[in-house]
Design an enzyme around this catalytic site. Structure first.
Site, PDB file in Angstrom:
ATOM      1  N   THR A 171     -29.331 -78.379 -25.807  1.00 46.93           N
ATOM      2  CA  THR A 171     -29.994 -79.926 -25.830  1.00 46.93           C
ATOM      3  C   THR A 171     -29.007 -80.774 -24.849  1.00 46.93           C
ATOM      4  O   THR A 171     -28.459 -81.391 -25.342  1.00 46.93           O
ATOM      5  CB  THR A 171     -29.649 -80.350 -27.496  1.00 46.93           C
ATOM      6  OG1 THR A 171     -28.463 -80.059 -27.780  1.00 46.93           O
ATOM      7  CG2 THR A 171     -30.695 -79.615 -28.404  1.00 46.93           C
ATOM      8  N   CYS A 216     -19.528 -80.187 -25.187  1.00 44.97           N
ATOM      9  CA  CYS A 216     -19.986 -80.846 -26.512  1.00 44.97           C
ATOM     10  C   CYS A 216     -19.656 -82.334 -26.733  1.00 44.97           C
ATOM     11  O   CYS A 216     -20.341 -83.087 -27.013  1.00 44.97           O
ATOM     12  CB  CYS A 216     -19.375 -79.973 -27.488  1.00 44.97           C
ATOM     13  SG  CYS A 216     -20.023 -78.132 -27.158  1.00 44.97           S
TER      14      CYS A 216
END
Ligand code: UGA
Length: 423
Positions: free
Chosen positions: A86, A255
């Protein structure tokens, strides 16, 4: 034992596939990348992760694990884990296109009454889009975020702090949590939206924590306190906790920066101002700048024409990942202020940025250096004997932005040693 399919064999998908196989499940891993599938099928890991190749080979041999690039291999699976990326969109939000496309494709293929588990990090309420794209009333959609750290992903899989599973149907969530066979680990069974948010809220909290740690380190330097003692003193309070309290050149990776920005977009979309997220991002950039300032200060307040020997390029040790690496952010600033940078990293041997010279050895990296700057905490660097490089450098100055080298060892070899958050 369950039949498990994993869609996407990146760092999360591969770890999930291999570790479920190691637990005795029958696992197939799908990826569109044929070259990756060939490498994995030959027993080699496609990511830099301790113990990964061994576990792949072992489970291929046991016939618990196989890989393929025809999506039909998942047709007989009871549980399908969605582990596609994503990435960050231009506005900072998470790009859901891979997730939605995969869900749409799976809608045509999944076995009756199977369970689709979203492990990709998706913004809160994305599960509703997955349900719509899947378009299958008989298939439960469970949200099961991952908390794996690169470099210790296998260990984290088998020793999690918690397992989070969210679903409109608790019994389906329970079936997914049972796959982990973790009887002693706290399992949080909740709704999909809460499960999705636990992931973003956790990563963002850790990023905020680290920004605060780095600011306290800056304050320690300014007032003459010792950040090592201050932070370890804080960590003894069980409400604070002793982990994730190491100052550094800033936090990075694939992240934290992405997730903090995406959570901020979610908050804005819902008219909530999560100002701490913006503060944490700005503070992180200030930390990059502060590290560069420290180097500049040691070199008569000018970096023009200076050679900086940088040790470490990855965003942390034990990974080959340079995405949003604070080391790169600091190096770009050093170069921007006129320095030349020669870098050495135990695993990075090439880099796209041709302004950064990559040395083949640490010795080559040190030649004629005006200062050494440590940006990644590779264990290899602790083992370096300062005697072996002291005659190579121009100035015996070492700046340890990770605070992990033995100060006395370097001082005894005649180096000026500068830590991060202490004198
Ligand atoms: C992070 C989370 O820790 C995982 O729980 C999560 O699953 C993962 O993101 C993800 O979302 O997939 P990771 O990106 O592998 O894992 O890296 P961390 O070990 O969390 O480190 C992040 C950054 O913080 C690195 O730049 C590291 O050097 C820095 N850091 C970490 C510090 O500067 N000080 C510390 O004390 C700890």
């Amino acid at each position: 034992m369950a039949n498990i399919g994993v869609i996407g064999t990146g760092y999360v998908g591969l770890t999930t596939a291999v570790c479920f196989a190691e637990l005795g499940h029958s696992v197939v891993g799908f990826d569109i990348d044929k070259a990756k599938i060939n490498t994995l099928s030959s027993g080699k890991s496609t990511i830099h992760e301790t113990g990964m190749s061994e576990l792949i080979s072992k489970n291929l041999a046991n016939k618990n694990l196989s890989f393929g690039n025809d999506i039909k291999i998942i047709q007989e699976c009871d549980f399908i884990f969605l582990c596609v990326p994503t990435p960050q969109d231009a506005d900072g939000s998470a790009d859901l296109s891979y997730v939605i496309k995969a869900a749409r494709d799976l809608g045509q293929l999944l076995k009756k009454n199977s369970t689709l588990v979203t492990k990709s990090t998706v913004p809160v309420n994305a599960w509703e889009d997955v349900v719509a794209a899947l378009n299958r009333n008989d298939v439960a959609v469970v949200s099961n975020p991952e908390f794996l750290r690169e470099g210790s992903a296998i260990e984290d899989f088998f020793n999690p702090d918690r397992i989070v599973v969210g679903c409109v149907d608790d019994s389906k969530a329970k079936l997914v949590s049972d796959l982990y066979k973790q009887t002693d680990v706290e399992t949080i069974i909740t709704d999909n939206s809460s499960a999705e948010l636990i992931k973003y809220a956790s990563n963002s909290f850790l990023a905020i924590k680290l920004s605060y740690v780095n600011e306290i380190a800056a304050l320690c330097e300014a007032v003459g306190a010792n950040a090592k003692d201050v932070l370890s003193g804080m960590g003894k309070d069980s409400r604070i906790g002793s982990r994730f309290l190491e100052p550094g050149p800033g936090w990075g990776g694939s992240c934290f920066p992405k997730d903090v920005r995406a959570l901020r977009v979610t908050a804005e979309d819902n008219a909530i101002n999560l100002s701490l997220l913006t503060a944490a991002l700005e503070s992180n950039e200030k930390t990059h700048r502060r590290i560069v300032d420290k180097v500049e200060k040691e070199l008569s307040n000018s970096l023009i024409g200076k050679i900086i020997s940088v040790w470490g390029l990855t965003f942390k040790a034990n990974t080959d990942d340079m995405r949003e690496s604070p080391a790169i952010a600091v190096i770009e600033r050093l170069i921007g202020r006129g320095a030349s940078v020669v870098a050495f990293d135990p695993v990075i041997k090439n880099i796209e940025n041709n302004k950064i010279k990559i040395a083949k050895t640490l010795e080559e990296c040190c030649e004629s250096a005006d200062a050494i700057l440590i940006l990644t905490e590779w264990n290899e660097f602790v083992k370096v004997n300062p005697e072996s490089i002291k005659n190579l450098v121009k100035n015996k100055i070492i700046i340890d932005a990770r605070n992990f080298l033995d100060k006395d060892l370097w001082i005894n070899s005649g180096f000026k040693f500068i830590g991060n958050g202490w004198q």
